[in-house]
Design a protein around this motif. Sequence first.
Motif, PDB file in Angstrom:
ATOM      1  N   LYS B  37      21.887  11.044 -12.399  1.00 53.94           N
ATOM      2  CA  LYS B  37      21.072  12.316 -11.987  1.00 53.94           C
ATOM      3  C   LYS B  37      20.369  12.450 -13.076  1.00 53.94           C
ATOM      4  O   LYS B  37      20.792  12.138 -14.193  1.00 53.94           O
ATOM      5  CB  LYS B  37      22.210  13.527 -12.082  1.00 53.94           C
ATOM      6  N   TYR B  38      19.228  13.368 -12.700  1.00 54.28           N
ATOM      7  CA  TYR B  38      18.379  13.657 -13.674  1.00 54.28           C
ATOM      8  C   TYR B  38      18.481  15.509 -14.042  1.00 54.28           C
ATOM      9  O   TYR B  38      18.744  16.311 -13.004  1.00 54.28           O
ATOM     10  CB  TYR B  38      17.252  14.195 -12.837  1.00 54.28           C
ATOM     11  N   GLY B  39      19.182  16.211 -15.741  1.00 49.46           N
ATOM     12  CA  GLY B  39      19.136  17.607 -15.327  1.00 49.46           C
ATOM     13  C   GLY B  39      18.226  17.589 -16.082  1.00 49.46           C
ATOM     14  O   GLY B  39      18.015  19.249 -15.848  1.00 49.46           O
ATOM     15  N   CYS B  40      17.608  17.052 -17.284  1.00 46.33           N
ATOM     16  CA  CYS B  40      17.406  17.832 -18.343  1.00 46.33           C
ATOM     17  C   CYS B  40      15.605  17.010 -18.893  1.00 46.33           C
ATOM     18  O   CYS B  40      15.179  17.603 -19.098  1.00 46.33           O
ATOM     19  CB  CYS B  40      17.863  18.252 -19.376  1.00 46.33           C
ATOM     20  N   CYS B  45      21.602  16.977 -21.941  1.00 47.30           N
ATOM     21  CA  CYS B  45      22.755  17.114 -20.736  1.00 47.30           C
ATOM     22  C   CYS B  45      24.080  16.474 -19.655  1.00 47.30           C
ATOM     23  O   CYS B  45      24.778  16.635 -19.801  1.00 47.30           O
ATOM     24  CB  CYS B  45      22.202  18.001 -19.635  1.00 47.30           C
ATOM     25  N   SER B  47      23.179  14.599 -18.253  1.00 40.89           N
ATOM     26  CA  SER B  47      24.035  13.817 -16.620  1.00 40.89           C
ATOM     27  C   SER B  47      23.567  12.570 -16.204  1.00 40.89           C
ATOM     28  O   SER B  47      24.198  12.149 -15.300  1.00 40.89           O
ATOM     29  CB  SER B  47      22.843  15.045 -15.389  1.00 40.89           C
ATOM     30  N   TYR B 100      27.437  17.351  -9.737  1.00 37.24           N
ATOM     31  CA  TYR B 100      26.438  16.877  -9.578  1.00 37.24           C
ATOM     32  C   TYR B 100      26.612  16.001 -11.051  1.00 37.24           C
ATOM     33  O   TYR B 100      25.683  15.188 -10.958  1.00 37.24           O
ATOM     34  CB  TYR B 100      25.093  18.473  -9.734  1.00 37.24           C
ATOM     35  N   CYS B 101      26.749  16.849 -12.142  1.00 39.08           N
ATOM     36  CA  CYS B 101      26.914  16.398 -13.373  1.00 39.08           C
ATOM     37  C   CYS B 101      28.136  15.244 -13.636  1.00 39.08           C
ATOM     38  O   CYS B 101      27.999  14.869 -14.746  1.00 39.08           O
ATOM     39  CB  CYS B 101      27.056  17.595 -14.369  1.00 39.08           C
ATOM     40  N   ILE B 132      27.407  18.649 -20.152  1.00 36.55           N
ATOM     41  CA  ILE B 132      27.058  20.382 -19.122  1.00 36.55           C
ATOM     42  C   ILE B 132      28.114  20.052 -17.850  1.00 36.55           C
ATOM     43  O   ILE B 132      27.694  18.998 -17.493  1.00 36.55           O
ATOM     44  CB  ILE B 132      25.972  20.663 -19.257  1.00 36.55           C
TER      45      ILE B 132
END
Lengths: 732, 151
Positions: B37-40, B45, B47, B100-101, B132
């Motif tokens: 995933k993309y988080g930051c 983060c 992810s 999600y994370c 996170i």
Amino acid sequence: MTKVKTQYNRRSFMKVSAAAGGGMLIGFSWFIGCTPVSKAEVLEIPKEWFDINGYIKIGDTGMVTIYSPNPEIGQNVKTSMPMIVAEELDVDWKNVVVEQAPLNTGFYQNQFAGGSLSIRLSWDALRAAGAAGRRMLLEAAAKEWGLNVSDLTANLGIIKENNGERTVTYGDIASKAVGIKIPEEVELKEISDFKIIGTSKKNVDGKKIVTGHPLFGLDFDREGMLLAMVEHAPAFGMKVKSFNEEEIKRMVGVKDAFIVDTTINEPAWSDVNAFPQLIAIVGDATWSLMQAKKALKVDWEVVGELENSELHLQRLEKAIENGEVEESRKDGDPDAAFKKAAKVIERTYSSPFLAHNTMEPMNFFANVTENSAELIGPTQTPEALETSVSKLLNMPIENITVNMTRIGGGFGRRLYVHFGVEAAAISKKIGAPVKLMYTREDDMTQGTYRPAYRSKYKAGLDENNNLIAFSVKGAGLPEGPVFPNRFPAGTVEHYVAEKIKGKTNVSTGAWRAPRSHFTAGAEQSFLDEVAELAGKDPIDFRLELFDRAINNPVGDKNDYEAERYAGVLKLVKEKSDWGATKPGVHRGVAAYFCHASYVAEVFDIVIEDGDPKVKKVWCAVDCGIVVNHDAAINMVQGGVIDGIGHAMYSQLTFTNGTTNEKNFDRYKLIRNSQVPEEIEVFFVKNETAPTGLGEPGLPPAVGALANALYKATGKRHYHQPFISEKTTAILG
Amino acid sequence: MSIFNLKVNGKEHQVEVDPTTPILWVLRDNLKLVGTKYGCGLSQCGSCTIHLSGIAVQSCLLPISSVGNQEITTIEGLSENGDHPVQKAWLEHDVPQCGYCQAGQIMTAAALLNNNPNPTDEEIENAMNLNICRCGTYLRIKQAIKTASTL
């Protein structure tokens, strides 16, 4: 026996229209794969499915699909709402698979995730859907065997005749139930007969989550789909004028770049948006779009004031003195009571603007053609999105479909629909399907923040240390945080509460337990200090107040049930063994009522390496009937951690109209080592219909934390984030 | 644009991308492996955590040109049937809320246990502080890691 009607708005809410036939999901096969391996081991995958009603589809092998109507933002409704249907349908949960329903106002009511309302509002409808399904299957079997429904019993997906040997499974009779008329009224189970509700069922998407299966809006893919990013003005009070369009369009991987205007006529509350004019960049690779955003040279226009944190503090202080009162309450004569009080205490509390920071940034898929618009993505309010897109495109609602993905966090952020509207506007302009995605910086600087708050509390005690006067004046930018009719209203003879408006051009919105998260912290810290001044135990002091509200309430508009409020305090007192002292362990307590639920929490703090650390938390919760027990515990634990995290560490500060915090390097969120070692959760057992649970666990955590911190450090904490109380301008 | 050969989850892939493209976007856009995933985009983060030659790394700032022939493992390739001990423990403790994370959390946890099969609480916290979880599932993450260490 409870009976409920299956109709609303003069339509049967469950009727499957002939046109919908077997495929009521609209072009959503991307998500299906509704038969996970673990299920297939139990039952064969059906060759044929039969729509029983808008919530239930039964396969010829007995496998049951239940449509979950509301958006799943992590509050577990995709598991717990179908559990309620399955209970009344009376099927074995291991034979149930769940699919996310699309927006369909013909079938479902209240398809949104907000206000901790999903289960609270749909409790009867979900039960009725299951009960109607069971009744239809029973009628089909009765007809088949020439018997009456009363001659049959249904249990765990099998129908038996009461005075005979014949049995038939739901799977075998389902085809015959399709033509049966949906009953206008159905009988519901006795609560004491529940077999699924109140147990613990695992997250229906659990396997997909831990294996990285595509589930979220950002994961959505469609053949021929383009990607888009936007750039909004860098500050509140600024607007885009022009940009280096030709240069951007020439960049590798960029297909188009333009300014798009998403202004909606007659905007609804869900259309909050400080930046309706945006630069949109379209391409086929995310990295190219990110590079193009960095290469933007924009002529921004200043169209309003560029605010900063010092100004925000001044405005809040001024608002408390003489701002516009939005809502208020007054009992008795507070001024006179304060004058004759033996002791008076006054304290001020504040908290900064906060971002929601869902881990999945805002995004949406849109495919707009001349006559239709298809929207897929993470929204808490699909119906509001449909309406806004209809206004934007000037297209009838019937031509618009909205499907919901699993959502990587909500917290109120996705009640607002601008990112879906933006995707639609971009798709229309380029004439192609597109997935819009925000970067973290776009997301954190876009606004729709939790407002900044400041409240001044004052209490007066008589010579016997009884609370005789109470006053709260609370201002917000823009909405004030005070709930005038909540506790301690009703417990004090002389009482005044004022909710006061402030002015800002920073856009704000609902943030998990709006206003309650701040007010609970402020009020419960203040009462702790008042109890100390009165020389009373903080729990006994509160229970005294609830006694007054139970036996002889002041006024008649008190927004809480005093017995239930006192009940959670008593439960947490017992479970935490309140009153027992342990060397080096410092305790604080708080209780709060919101979203129709009551939560009391006790925090134990120890000092480790010179720093306070929350060791253990006890929570007592009265939210009526608990649907999915372990998931409910998870929700309350998350609320406690969210409350601690934001009260301790998080804030947005402003310079020249923009936030100084734009990503997680400066915006601090709580991390693994900062959470309590243990959070125990206890539910009050009753037969009250379920009330809210997504939000109520959070607010009391702020107060219990502040009160335990005081015991541990000898210092009261008035201004959030507690970690940097002295250093931040807005916090004064 | 340049051509790169990558080994992801035991399979060879060839992609043509800008050499500065972070592995995260190669996985998501080119290989359609969207579990990461993309988080930051700032390595803050977690992810986007993957395994690079068995080590947990955040893929959002890792340019494809720096990877060479090192083996990449993503959440999709952590186990064949979703039965890695960490995945099993995650299901047992029903860890996720929004979810999600969680892929990033699981990849960090799996790498931790790979190097340190019986981590202390402090070692778990130090490793997991890179990730996170906005829903606050940290307690269950810790419990699941402890359970996984016994599987």
